[in-house]
Design an enzyme around this catalytic site. Sequence first.
Site, PDB file in Angstrom:
ATOM      1  N   ASN A  77     -20.957  41.265   1.292  1.00  0.00           N
ATOM      2  CA  ASN A  77     -21.718  42.212   1.260  1.00  0.00           C
ATOM      3  C   ASN A  77     -20.856  43.718   1.046  1.00  0.00           C
ATOM      4  OD1 ASN A  77     -23.364  44.757   1.488  1.00  0.00           O
ATOM      5  ND2 ASN A  77     -24.260  44.058   3.527  1.00  0.00           N
TER       6      ASN A  77
ATOM      7  N   ARG B  50     -24.777  40.261  -1.720  1.00  0.00           N
ATOM      8  CA  ARG B  50     -25.888  41.127  -1.692  1.00  0.00           C
ATOM      9  C   ARG B  50     -25.840  42.175  -2.708  1.00  0.00           C
ATOM     10  NH1 ARG B  50     -26.680  46.009   2.126  1.00  0.00           N
ATOM     11  NH2 ARG B  50     -28.937  46.388   1.760  1.00  0.00           N
TER      12      ARG B  50
ATOM     13  N   HIS C 222     -34.376  46.543   1.569  1.00  0.00           N
ATOM     14  CA  HIS C 222     -34.303  45.438   2.939  1.00  0.00           C
ATOM     15  C   HIS C 222     -35.124  44.038   2.545  1.00  0.00           C
ATOM     16  CE1 HIS C 222     -33.803  49.191   5.802  1.00  0.00           C
ATOM     17  NE2 HIS C 222     -32.736  48.636   5.384  1.00  0.00           N
TER      18      HIS C 222
ATOM     19  N   ARG D 257     -32.076  59.525   7.527  1.00  0.00           N
ATOM     20  CA  ARG D 257     -33.077  59.875   6.499  1.00  0.00           C
ATOM     21  C   ARG D 257     -34.306  60.401   6.698  1.00  0.00           C
ATOM     22  NH1 ARG D 257     -32.083  54.179   3.914  1.00  0.00           N
ATOM     23  NH2 ARG D 257     -29.979  54.466   3.131  1.00  0.00           N
TER      24      ARG D 257
ATOM     25  N   GLU E 134     -30.004  38.541   7.496  1.00  0.00           N
ATOM     26  CA  GLU E 134     -29.909  38.490   6.162  1.00  0.00           C
ATOM     27  C   GLU E 134     -28.693  37.917   5.353  1.00  0.00           C
ATOM     28  OE1 GLU E 134     -30.662  43.040   5.127  1.00  0.00           O
ATOM     29  OE2 GLU E 134     -29.997  42.995   7.122  1.00  0.00           O
TER      30      GLU E 134
END
Length: 401
Positions: free
Chosen positions: A11, A93, A182, A243, A386
């Site tokens: 990743n 990823r 996601h 965010r 993940e």
Amino acid sequence: MSEGTHVLVLNAGSSSVKYQLIDMLDGSRRAAGLVERIGEGGGRLVHTPHDGERREQVQVFADHSAALKAVAEELAADGLGLDSPELVAIGHRVVHGGQRFTAPTLITDEVVAEVRRLIPVAPLHNPANITGIEVARALRPDLPQVAVFDTAFHATLPEHAARYAIDRAVADEHRVRRYGFHGTSHQYVSRATARLLGRDPAEVNVIVLHLGNGASASAVAGGVCVETSMGLTPLEGLVMGTRSGDVDPGLVFHLHRVGGMTVDEIDDLLNRRSGLLGLCGDNDMREIMRRAEEGDPDARLAFDAYVHRLRKYLGAYYAVLGRVDAIAFTAGVGENAAPVRAAACAGLEELGIELDPELNSVRSGAARIVSPPYARVAVAVVPTDEELEIAQQAFALVRAA
Ligand code: AMP
């Protein structure tokens, strides 16, 4: 191909690389680690072998190539180098797959070029993901490498959910639509939730609440994602660590015209200085809950705004699905913050949603149900994974090839 069972998951971020070497025989981690501050002074590599001591290197990593070479050396020191016959694939990823990549994809020059073409819609993430792929391909050109896209699981959104209600020609010209993010986590958690219920994923409707520093919700009907809260970018939807999530888009014009802010300043405001951080100065839910408990009004407001948005999405996705079998909480906040789960589900008995306070307060790393057995909707806490999902998808693809 060889009969090896190891998959390396990479990743790559703009200044970091996270990695896990996973044995697909049982999903166990042979090694895991992280390189931080790549291209900056004072880089750091932390490597943890499966059955050994954590090792740390503090040095300058000039670029991703230097970082990945150092990772390869650490793995080699454990007898797990990139040339090991056990290694059958590298899974990458990749944040944005656009409309083209809706499934894990064997990486070729053409695939890299297409991911590069998507940079305008993912300027913060895809460049780093591509760098990771290029460096890994240079180190092992003969090894199958697979891209697993964060957007792929949401490719099944029906057109009426994926479209913004704006002029279609403008939207199409600039590839403006709701992609969702996601996805690997939503896919993994929705399936794991069905398993926890002892049911086939094709039979169950699940609302997944991925509440980490970034946060998103999804509605999954019979294993198929039909709605998700992030959109063209990861900015839409829930209140997150830094965010804003949903705002009136008119706010952007207002801050520009009346506030005199530039587009870049507004981008920075909404992505990095908003959400929980913007409301109370902290983006760590532990700290916010502690402060709220002590009566701090800003922390209380941040907690309440976070939960309020979550409940709005819960209600909306209930209506989208019509029938809900389970709600799954995952990621840092979802897995650990019992008060957030309790507040999100409070007073929803009429919808069949109820928590068992005792089960909800148990701390555990295992997937578990926290609603009472008689509740119509199972509320579950399901740790996301993940990396394992990426490894499984990459492994399945190379095995099928
Ligand atoms: P993630 O992005 O999934 O790693 O989640 C990171 C966030 O999870 C942190 O910013 C914290 O807000 C939150 N978190 C982690 N541990 C806890 C905890 N024990 N209680 C509440 N929130 C937590």
